[in-house]
Design a protein around this motif. Structure first.
Motif, PDB file in Angstrom:
ATOM      1  N   ASP A  38      89.487  21.818  40.165  1.00  0.00           N
ATOM      2  CA  ASP A  38      88.965  22.083  38.832  1.00  0.00           C
ATOM      3  C   ASP A  38      88.493  23.540  38.725  1.00  0.00           C
ATOM      4  O   ASP A  38      87.732  24.019  39.571  1.00  0.00           O
ATOM      5  N   LYS A  39      88.954  24.230  37.687  1.00  0.00           N
ATOM      6  CA  LYS A  39      88.663  25.659  37.518  1.00  0.00           C
ATOM      7  C   LYS A  39      87.158  25.930  37.409  1.00  0.00           C
ATOM      8  O   LYS A  39      86.640  26.854  38.046  1.00  0.00           O
ATOM      9  N   ALA A  40      86.457  25.146  36.624  1.00  0.00           N
ATOM     10  CA  ALA A  40      85.011  25.350  36.451  1.00  0.00           C
ATOM     11  C   ALA A  40      84.265  25.068  37.762  1.00  0.00           C
ATOM     12  O   ALA A  40      83.336  25.797  38.118  1.00  0.00           O
ATOM     13  N   ALA A  41      84.667  24.029  38.459  1.00  0.00           N
ATOM     14  CA  ALA A  41      84.031  23.696  39.741  1.00  0.00           C
ATOM     15  C   ALA A  41      84.259  24.823  40.747  1.00  0.00           C
ATOM     16  O   ALA A  41      83.342  25.219  41.480  1.00  0.00           O
ATOM     17  N   ARG A  42      85.474  25.347  40.773  1.00  0.00           N
ATOM     18  CA  ARG A  42      85.785  26.444  41.691  1.00  0.00           C
ATOM     19  C   ARG A  42      84.930  27.680  41.378  1.00  0.00           C
ATOM     20  O   ARG A  42      84.454  28.354  42.286  1.00  0.00           O
ATOM     21  N   GLN A  43      84.717  27.964  40.108  1.00  0.00           N
ATOM     22  CA  GLN A  43      83.906  29.116  39.724  1.00  0.00           C
ATOM     23  C   GLN A  43      82.452  28.941  40.182  1.00  0.00           C
ATOM     24  O   GLN A  43      81.827  29.895  40.655  1.00  0.00           O
ATOM     25  N   ILE A  44      81.927  27.740  40.042  1.00  0.00           N
ATOM     26  CA  ILE A  44      80.558  27.452  40.497  1.00  0.00           C
ATOM     27  C   ILE A  44      80.447  27.749  41.988  1.00  0.00           C
ATOM     28  O   ILE A  44      79.515  28.420  42.440  1.00  0.00           O
ATOM     29  N   ASP A  97      84.895  17.380  39.538  1.00  0.00           N
ATOM     30  CA  ASP A  97      84.775  18.224  38.352  1.00  0.00           C
ATOM     31  C   ASP A  97      83.522  19.098  38.425  1.00  0.00           C
ATOM     32  O   ASP A  97      82.803  19.100  39.423  1.00  0.00           O
ATOM     33  N   ALA A  98      83.269  19.824  37.345  1.00  0.00           N
ATOM     34  CA  ALA A  98      82.129  20.747  37.297  1.00  0.00           C
ATOM     35  C   ALA A  98      80.805  20.004  37.453  1.00  0.00           C
ATOM     36  O   ALA A  98      79.882  20.520  38.091  1.00  0.00           O
ATOM     37  N   LEU A 149      72.421  25.213  33.879  1.00  0.00           N
ATOM     38  CA  LEU A 149      73.828  24.996  33.563  1.00  0.00           C
ATOM     39  C   LEU A 149      74.129  23.501  33.448  1.00  0.00           C
ATOM     40  O   LEU A 149      74.804  23.064  32.508  1.00  0.00           O
ATOM     41  N   HIS A 153      75.219  21.478  29.854  1.00  0.00           N
ATOM     42  CA  HIS A 153      76.533  20.839  29.693  1.00  0.00           C
ATOM     43  C   HIS A 153      76.554  19.320  29.860  1.00  0.00           C
ATOM     44  O   HIS A 153      77.451  18.669  29.324  1.00  0.00           O
TER      45      HIS A 153
END
Length: 158
Positions: A38-44, A97-98, A149, A153
């Motif tokens: 997951d893109k958001a999880a990776r960014q975190i 996920d995030a 955060l 969300h």
């Protein structure tokens, strides 16, 4: 990280312990980054890993210089929501996920806070006591940012 009581170690031993703890945190985030898709999880996890590297670098510089430079005034820990008590720490999966990433990161940061709180208590009045207070303050700010955060969300009222 092995359990230690509220004791103060030599300057070098205390910094080495903190450096090892930061390295373990970095490795945990790196493993998480490599696990999730997951893109958001990776960014975190990417941002958290970079924070851990910065702390490790600060501590290593402290070993070389004999003191922590910069941030002259003592920084105080910030209040947090203690979401670690209500969020389950689950093993990460590629489809995490995030929300799960934030819960995981919140638990890791809480562990770092507990470590620095013990070191700060044990070294109160010692030369490195202020260093551990600064690191504790930094970790509480990281935890607060993650909790904010999560709240923005995923909390029901939002």
């Amino acid at each position: 990280m092995a359990e230690q009581g509220d004791v103060c170690y030599t300057f070098e031993a205390a910094i080495e312990m903190a450096t090892k703890m930061e390295e373990e945190g970095f490795r945990n985030y790196l493993t998480a980054l490599r696990t999730v898709k997951d893109k958001a999880a990776r960014q975190i996890f990417k941002e958290a890993a970079l924070d851990e590297l910065e702390h490790k670098h600060q501590l290593e510089k402290t070993l070389v210089e004999g003191e922590m430079k910069g941030g002259g005034e003592l920084q105080k820990p910030v209040p947090t929501m203690n979401l670690d008590y209500v969020l389950a720490k689950k093993e990460l999966r590629p489809d995490s996920d995030a929300r799960e990433a934030l819960a995981y990161a919140i638990h890791l940061e809480k562990g770092a806070i507990e470590f620095y709180q013990k070191m700060s208590n044990g070294c109160e009045g010692a030369p490195m006591g202020a260093l551990f207070q600064k690191m504790l303050a930094d970790e509480t700010r990281h935890l607060q940012a993650l909790e904010d955060l999560y709240e923005a969300h995923f909390m029901a009222e939002n």
